[in-house]
Design a protein around this motif. Structure first.
Motif, PDB file in Angstrom:
ATOM      1  N   GLN A 119       0.100   3.815  -2.867  1.00 12.23           N
ATOM      2  CA  GLN A 119      -1.017   4.092  -2.785  1.00 12.23           C
ATOM      3  C   GLN A 119      -1.202   5.303  -1.844  1.00 12.23           C
ATOM      4  OE1 GLN A 119      -3.877   3.754  -5.030  1.00 12.23           O
ATOM      5  NE2 GLN A 119      -4.576   5.624  -3.916  1.00 12.23           N
ATOM      6  N   ASN A 151       0.825  -1.266   0.291  1.00 15.17           N
ATOM      7  CA  ASN A 151      -0.065   0.045   0.159  1.00 15.17           C
ATOM      8  C   ASN A 151       0.947   1.184   0.030  1.00 15.17           C
ATOM      9  OD1 ASN A 151      -2.100  -1.837   0.216  1.00 15.17           O
ATOM     10  ND2 ASN A 151      -2.532  -1.376   2.332  1.00 15.17           N
ATOM     11  N   ASP A 182       0.390   8.463  -2.847  1.00 17.18           N
ATOM     12  CA  ASP A 182      -0.271   9.101  -3.931  1.00 17.18           C
ATOM     13  C   ASP A 182      -1.447  10.075  -3.283  1.00 17.18           C
ATOM     14  OD1 ASP A 182       1.322   8.230  -5.745  1.00 17.18           O
ATOM     15  OD2 ASP A 182       0.229   6.637  -6.375  1.00 17.18           O
ATOM     16  N   ASP A 183      -2.166   9.529  -2.364  1.00 18.96           N
ATOM     17  CA  ASP A 183      -3.129   9.959  -1.584  1.00 18.96           C
ATOM     18  C   ASP A 183      -2.810  11.122  -1.167  1.00 18.96           C
ATOM     19  OD1 ASP A 183      -4.992   7.994  -2.441  1.00 18.96           O
ATOM     20  OD2 ASP A 183      -4.999   6.844  -0.804  1.00 18.96           O
TER      21      ASP A 183
END
Length: 633
Positions: free
Chosen positions: A99, A96, A102-103
């Protein structure tokens, strides 16, 4: 600023006597006994302004103050729940990582999370580390506009690279306002002075920046007295900055801004920034903020985008940003004339033109600097330089290239003449062509045997085969092929013996060779009651069946009652994985070595990529213009 109840509970357990914020009196808080946290503290002392994520097995973990930030802004859960006897810890699975980054760095609208910087610490991988204390190293940093790239050299996909974000410094003098922008990823800076207050506000609204620094000269008006009121001189700018996160700084507006940037990103003091400022003389003044909004240059609700009617619909990304920058920052009259001349030439082209491969210069610099350019990105770089060579060698396009040299110099700040550019492109293209396998897997077939599922070999070997030319990895290719054949023979021999033994008492034996993708293993799947019956009855193949043992996972745990293996198969599988790992390491070594070689040509590659982007933008504008002309007629 943290508001979540879970974060508030964690904050109560912080101790501010060390940079991590760890209370040494709580469980797992001893910096003497916990070697991991002692290492984390050492890394934190080097990068005190960054959130530290440490690799621990299959998880990334943050402790102390960083754990609070992770829970508040990344949505992670505290390790151990809300127990009050242990230090604050939080994290997430390794898979993860991208991700989560990126978030927070790409899609977040929070002022705080947009300013967050990450420092990622990885474990040294390898069998030698299994029986000793694991060593860790800083594998990279990430912040908005500068993604985490560690490990990308081994992946088989493209990287979505965001537009780089600068550090902005604003100052004021008797000549007017000055705005300095520093791009850490490119190691460049630009400076514009003699600006009006409205011009500075316009630039703030139209640029993406990571940090904003305001010089103390802004706190004084033209008479040298304090002027921090909302209105009056400087009121418009301060009103704009009120909703933004910023810091004050003093000293020299440029050199001391560099000091702030180096401190911010943990750069060495001897790092130099290249000046890419283009003279602002003899050019049209930019439009006002209100006009930019009304004509659709700046996205505004209810107003159509001007850029959508200036370029072809399929033209997106970097070419659009180039045209947008031309509108926001008008070029000199000389450069504007070259743009017009180039457009006229492009409008009359009758020969075939390249596809114009657009690659972000910041992406190229980042991947080559960190030696993380995979075979896909290296092929794209080759396409870029080859397109330059194609245009230079095509008589009808030669004059266009000559015009584009000046435009690219303005965009990059690099003064490279056509002869130097062509020579550099030929060298870069040749180096890539020498290493990279441009025809894919034609000379490197994935192993395939009837007894073993094809998915097994596909998953194992597709990670590295077909990326570099076979001549550079012949020895490891041979080792993998031999190990694959040995594995096939071992599996076939055991499989035949087991089937022979089962046939003695059951017609439909229903034995299968099973591939477990999670454990990267090949096992035998035998119904449990048949296995027991065979052992109890006694059969001609009993001695072979007795060699079977339950399959276990990487941690030595039994995975089920129907999955079996043998010592011979395990040994063959281990040798195959070892050969495969060596082959993959060799391929990555070659790719990283190529990135290192191309670093000496980085200016040529950056110049080439920018030139191709400009060409595509102008060609798309010309084609769109011809559509409008036909419509009017």
């Amino acid at each position: 600023m943290c508001k979540k109840p879970s974060t508030v509970h964690l904050i109560e357990r912080l101790d501010y006597s060390n940079l991590l914020g760890m209370d040494c009196n709580l469980k797992n808080g001893s910096l003497k006994e916990e070697i991991l946290y002692l290492e984390m503290l050492q890394f934190k002392s080097k990068f005190p302004r960054q959130i530290l994520l440490g690799r621990v097995g299959d998880f990334y973990e943050a402790v102390g103050i960083d754990a609070c930030i992770l829970v508040e802004y990344a949505g992670s859960n505290p390790f151990g729940g809300l127990r009050t006897d242990s230090i604050p810890r939080a994290g997430f699975p390794v898979v993860n990582l991208q991700q989560t980054l990126d978030d927070l760095t790409h899609n977040s609208y929070s002022v705080v999370s947009a300013a967050i910087q990450w420092c990622i610490v990885e474990e040294v991988q390898g069998p030698a580390q299994a029986q000793s204390t694991k060593r860790r190293f800083v594998s990279g940093h990430a912040h908005p506009g500068n993604p985490y790239v560690y490990g990308l050299v081994g992946v088989d996909h493209d990287l979505d690279f965001p537009e780089p974000m600068s550090v902005v410094g604003i100052s004021h003098s008797a000549r007017g306002y000055c705005i300095n922008m520093v791009l850490e990823i490119m190691k460049t800076y630009s400076s514009e002075d003699c600006l009006t207050e409205e011009a500075v506000v316009t630039k703030l609204r139209t640029c993406r920046y990571h940090h904003l620094f305001l010089h103390t000269s802004l706190s004084r008006n033209s008479r040298g007295t304090s002027s921090r009121g909302k209105f009056g001189e400087g009121g418009l700018l301060r009103g704009e900055c009120r909703s933004r996160h910023f810091e004050w700084f003093d000293g020299n507006p440029i050199s001391d801004l560099f000091v702030k940037v180096k401190e911010l990103y943990g750069l060495d003091h001897d790092v130099m920034f290249r000046n890419v400022t283009v003279s602002s003389g003899n050019r049209a003044q930019p439009l006002t903020l209100g006009t930019f909004t009304q004509i659709g240059v700046i996205p505004t609700d209810g107003i159509p985008s001007l850029l959508e009617v200036l370029l072809l619909p399929h033209c997106t990304g970097l070419p659009v940003l180039y045209v947008r920058d031309l509108l926001l920052n008008p070029p000199s009259y000389e450069i504007a004339s070259k743009i017009q001349a180039t457009c006229k030439l492009l409008s009359s082209v009758t020969c075939s033109i390249p596809e114009f491969t657009c690659v972000s210069s910041a992406k190229i610099v980042k991947l080559l600097e960190w030696k993380e350019a995979n075979h896909i990105e290296l092929c794209r770089i080759k396409n870029v330089v080859d397109e330059i060579l194609h245009m230079h060698r095509t008589p009808e396009l030669q004059e266009i290239v000559e015009h584009l040299i000046g435009l690219t110099w303005v965009a990059t700040g690099l003064e490279i003449d056509l002869k130097t550019l062509v020579a550099g492109c030929e060298i870069a293209s040749g180096k890539i062509d020498k290493i990279i396998s441009l025809d894919g897997n034609k000379d490197q077939k994935v192993s395939s045997f009837t007894a073993i599922p094809d998915e097994f070999f596909e998953d194992m070997e597709s990670e590295w085969k077909g990326r570099v030319k076979a001549i550079h990895i012949n020895d490891v290719l041979t080792s993998v092929d031999e190990a694959a054949k040995a594995l096939h023979l071992a599996v076939t021999e055991v499989f035949a013996a087991v089937v022979f033994g089962l046939k003695a008492f059951v017609r439909n034996h229903n034995v299968e060779i099973f591939y477990c993708r999670e454990q990267k293993a090949v096992w035998f799947k035998i119904p449990y009651h048949w296995y027991l019956s065979t052992l109890s009855i006694g059969s001609p193949g009993e001695e072979h069946i007795e060699q079977l043992k339950y399959a276990v996972d990487s941690k030595g745990r039994k995975v089920g009652d129907e999955l079996f293996t043998t010592g011979m198969v395990e040994d063959a599988l281990s040798r195959y994985h070892e050969a495969n790992a060596k082959a993959k390491a060799r391929v990555l070594e070659r790719l990283r070595g190529l990135s290192a070689e191309l670093q000496s040509h980085i200016n040529i590659i950056v110049f080439s990529s920018t030139l191709v982007v400009i060409t595509k933008a102008l060609y798309a504008h010309v084609r769109m213009g011809s559509r409008w002309t036909k419509t009017v007629r």
